[in-house]
Write a protein that holds these residues in place. Structure first.
Motif, PDB file in Angstrom:
ATOM      1  N   LYS A   1      17.688  27.325  -1.088  1.00 50.63           N
ATOM      2  CA  LYS A   1      18.582  26.088  -0.321  1.00 50.63           C
ATOM      3  C   LYS A   1      18.981  26.673   0.841  1.00 50.63           C
ATOM      4  CE  LYS A   1      21.453  23.603  -3.037  1.00 50.63           C
ATOM      5  NZ  LYS A   1      22.204  23.383  -4.095  1.00 50.63           N
ATOM      6  N   GLU A   2      19.514  27.718   0.999  1.00 53.37           N
ATOM      7  CA  GLU A   2      20.164  28.402   2.086  1.00 53.37           C
ATOM      8  C   GLU A   2      19.006  28.417   3.168  1.00 53.37           C
ATOM      9  OE1 GLU A   2      21.639  32.700   3.387  1.00 53.37           O
ATOM     10  OE2 GLU A   2      22.377  32.099   1.473  1.00 53.37           O
ATOM     11  N   HIS A   3      17.839  29.037   2.752  1.00 52.63           N
ATOM     12  CA  HIS A   3      16.726  29.000   3.692  1.00 52.63           C
ATOM     13  C   HIS A   3      16.097  27.870   4.119  1.00 52.63           C
ATOM     14  CE1 HIS A   3      17.971  33.152   2.498  1.00 52.63           C
ATOM     15  NE2 HIS A   3      17.420  33.526   3.947  1.00 52.63           N
ATOM     16  N   THR A   4      16.368  26.774   3.865  1.00 55.04           N
ATOM     17  CA  THR A   4      15.953  25.394   4.042  1.00 55.04           C
ATOM     18  C   THR A   4      16.271  24.748   5.354  1.00 55.04           C
ATOM     19  OG1 THR A   4      15.105  25.128   1.704  1.00 55.04           O
ATOM     20  CG2 THR A   4      14.874  23.245   3.132  1.00 55.04           C
ATOM     21  N   ALA A   5      15.527  24.280   6.255  1.00 57.36           N
ATOM     22  CA  ALA A   5      16.241  23.552   7.308  1.00 57.36           C
ATOM     23  C   ALA A   5      16.910  22.151   7.058  1.00 57.36           C
ATOM     24  CB  ALA A   5      14.968  23.418   8.392  1.00 57.36           C
TER      25      ALA A   5
ATOM     26  N   LEU B   1      12.780  19.430   2.611  1.00 58.68           N
ATOM     27  CA  LEU B   1      12.692  19.063   1.080  1.00 58.68           C
ATOM     28  C   LEU B   1      12.152  19.934   0.341  1.00 58.68           C
ATOM     29  CD1 LEU B   1       9.880  16.060   1.932  1.00 58.68           C
ATOM     30  CD2 LEU B   1      12.367  15.933   1.487  1.00 58.68           C
ATOM     31  N   HIS B   2      12.356  20.014  -1.120  1.00 63.31           N
ATOM     32  CA  HIS B   2      11.912  20.725  -2.055  1.00 63.31           C
ATOM     33  C   HIS B   2      11.378  19.890  -3.271  1.00 63.31           C
ATOM     34  CE1 HIS B   2      14.770  24.559  -1.612  1.00 63.31           C
ATOM     35  NE2 HIS B   2      14.309  24.239  -0.461  1.00 63.31           N
ATOM     36  N   ALA B   3      10.232  20.325  -3.561  1.00 61.83           N
ATOM     37  CA  ALA B   3       9.697  19.726  -4.714  1.00 61.83           C
ATOM     38  C   ALA B   3       9.287  20.740  -5.864  1.00 61.83           C
ATOM     39  CB  ALA B   3       8.237  19.390  -4.159  1.00 61.83           C
ATOM     40  N   ILE B   4       9.930  20.389  -6.821  1.00 67.04           N
ATOM     41  CA  ILE B   4      10.072  21.389  -7.909  1.00 67.04           C
ATOM     42  C   ILE B   4       9.807  20.752  -9.265  1.00 67.04           C
ATOM     43  CG2 ILE B   4      11.228  23.159  -9.177  1.00 67.04           C
ATOM     44  CD1 ILE B   4      13.110  23.069  -6.648  1.00 67.04           C
ATOM     45  N   ASN B   5       9.059  21.364 -10.280  1.00 67.25           N
ATOM     46  CA  ASN B   5       8.989  20.861 -11.734  1.00 67.25           C
ATOM     47  C   ASN B   5       9.139  21.769 -12.641  1.00 67.25           C
ATOM     48  OD1 ASN B   5       6.524  21.942 -11.962  1.00 67.25           O
ATOM     49  ND2 ASN B   5       5.284  20.239 -11.514  1.00 67.25           N
TER      50      ASN B   5
ATOM     51  N   TYR C   1      21.172  21.900 -10.119  1.00 64.65           N
ATOM     52  CA  TYR C   1      21.184  22.852  -9.036  1.00 64.65           C
ATOM     53  C   TYR C   1      21.201  22.267  -7.624  1.00 64.65           C
ATOM     54  CZ  TYR C   1      20.310  26.809 -12.436  1.00 64.65           C
ATOM     55  OH  TYR C   1      20.667  27.750 -13.354  1.00 64.65           O
ATOM     56  N   TYR C   2      20.830  21.036  -7.667  1.00 63.00           N
ATOM     57  CA  TYR C   2      20.519  20.148  -6.360  1.00 63.00           C
ATOM     58  C   TYR C   2      21.718  19.078  -6.526  1.00 63.00           C
ATOM     59  CZ  TYR C   2      16.556  22.955  -5.316  1.00 63.00           C
ATOM     60  OH  TYR C   2      15.804  24.182  -4.994  1.00 63.00           O
ATOM     61  N   HIS C   3      22.517  19.309  -7.045  1.00 69.85           N
ATOM     62  CA  HIS C   3      23.696  18.133  -7.081  1.00 69.85           C
ATOM     63  C   HIS C   3      24.245  17.610  -5.721  1.00 69.85           C
ATOM     64  CE1 HIS C   3      27.229  20.580  -6.197  1.00 69.85           C
ATOM     65  NE2 HIS C   3      26.467  21.604  -6.754  1.00 69.85           N
ATOM     66  N   ASP C   4      24.049  18.643  -4.644  1.00 73.19           N
ATOM     67  CA  ASP C   4      24.497  18.457  -3.492  1.00 73.19           C
ATOM     68  C   ASP C   4      23.477  18.015  -2.481  1.00 73.19           C
ATOM     69  OD1 ASP C   4      23.549  20.878  -3.462  1.00 73.19           O
ATOM     70  OD2 ASP C   4      24.936  21.945  -2.034  1.00 73.19           O
TER      71      ASP C   4
ATOM     72  N   ILE D   1      10.902  16.644 -13.064  1.00 71.56           N
ATOM     73  CA  ILE D   1      10.344  16.594 -11.763  1.00 71.56           C
ATOM     74  C   ILE D   1      11.342  16.252 -10.805  1.00 71.56           C
ATOM     75  CG2 ILE D   1       8.442  15.534 -10.383  1.00 71.56           C
ATOM     76  CD1 ILE D   1       7.360  14.643 -13.093  1.00 71.56           C
ATOM     77  N   LEU D   2      11.350  17.037  -9.774  1.00 67.42           N
ATOM     78  CA  LEU D   2      12.546  16.629  -8.576  1.00 67.42           C
ATOM     79  C   LEU D   2      11.900  16.841  -7.237  1.00 67.42           C
ATOM     80  CD1 LEU D   2      15.354  16.430  -7.581  1.00 67.42           C
ATOM     81  CD2 LEU D   2      15.674  18.658  -7.987  1.00 67.42           C
ATOM     82  N   VAL D   3      12.102  15.781  -6.350  1.00 62.93           N
ATOM     83  CA  VAL D   3      11.949  16.002  -4.941  1.00 62.93           C
ATOM     84  C   VAL D   3      13.193  15.705  -4.354  1.00 62.93           C
ATOM     85  CG1 VAL D   3      10.591  15.373  -3.043  1.00 62.93           C
ATOM     86  CG2 VAL D   3       9.457  15.186  -5.377  1.00 62.93           C
ATOM     87  N   ALA D   4      13.972  16.722  -3.750  1.00 66.60           N
ATOM     88  CA  ALA D   4      15.073  16.528  -3.104  1.00 66.60           C
ATOM     89  C   ALA D   4      15.082  17.085  -1.529  1.00 66.60           C
ATOM     90  CB  ALA D   4      16.132  17.559  -3.845  1.00 66.60           C
ATOM     91  N   GLN D   5      15.956  16.405  -0.839  1.00 71.16           N
ATOM     92  CA  GLN D   5      16.117  16.640   0.643  1.00 71.16           C
ATOM     93  C   GLN D   5      17.544  16.966   0.902  1.00 71.16           C
ATOM     94  OE1 GLN D   5      15.588  13.014   2.975  1.00 71.16           O
ATOM     95  NE2 GLN D   5      15.124  14.222   4.707  1.00 71.16           N
ATOM     96  N   LYS D   6      17.606  18.104   1.767  1.00 69.57           N
ATOM     97  CA  LYS D   6      18.742  18.688   2.367  1.00 69.57           C
ATOM     98  C   LYS D   6      19.400  17.776   3.180  1.00 69.57           C
ATOM     99  CE  LYS D   6      20.606  23.139   4.031  1.00 69.57           C
ATOM    100  NZ  LYS D   6      20.287  24.354   4.249  1.00 69.57           N
ATOM    101  N   VAL D   7      20.766  17.447   3.046  1.00 67.67           N
ATOM    102  CA  VAL D   7      21.579  16.658   4.012  1.00 67.67           C
ATOM    103  C   VAL D   7      22.462  17.293   4.523  1.00 67.67           C
ATOM    104  CG1 VAL D   7      20.806  14.539   2.837  1.00 67.67           C
ATOM    105  CG2 VAL D   7      22.902  15.881   1.932  1.00 67.67           C
TER     106      VAL D   7
END
Length: 83
Positions: free
Chosen positions: A6-10, A14-18, A48-51, A77-83
């Motif tokens: 998460k820290e190294h994501t601009a 996006l993260h896509a994880i299953n 882990y991606y609550h934020d 299955i999770l696709v999440a975007q850093k806001v």
């Protein structure tokens, strides 16, 4: 591990994880899969991606025939975007 990812994501990245999920009503097949492999608990991955903003957050049970033995798996299955 997730903190580092998460820290190294601009920003807006996006993260896509299953992840395979343990379900007491789904017996693990004796098809040569590693029995010592850790299975996640339901929604554990999502915590882990609550934020982050969830673009997709699903839990699916599906049929599998790996090793020639019909069985089922459950996967989060999770696709999440850093806001």
């Amino acid at each position: 591990m997730f903190d580092s990812l998460k820290e190294h994501t601009a920003p807006s990245g996006l993260h896509a994880i299953n992840a395979f999920v343990e379900k007491p009503f789904i017996r693990r097949a004796d098809d040569g899969e590693r029995k010592d492999r850790k299975l996640w608990k339901s929604v554990e991955l999502f915590m882990y991606y609550h934020d982050w903003m969830f673009l997709r957050a699903d839990e699916e049970i599906f049929d599998c025939n790996s090793g020639g033995i019909p069985h089922k798996h459950c996967m989060d299955i999770l696709v999440a975007q850093k806001v």
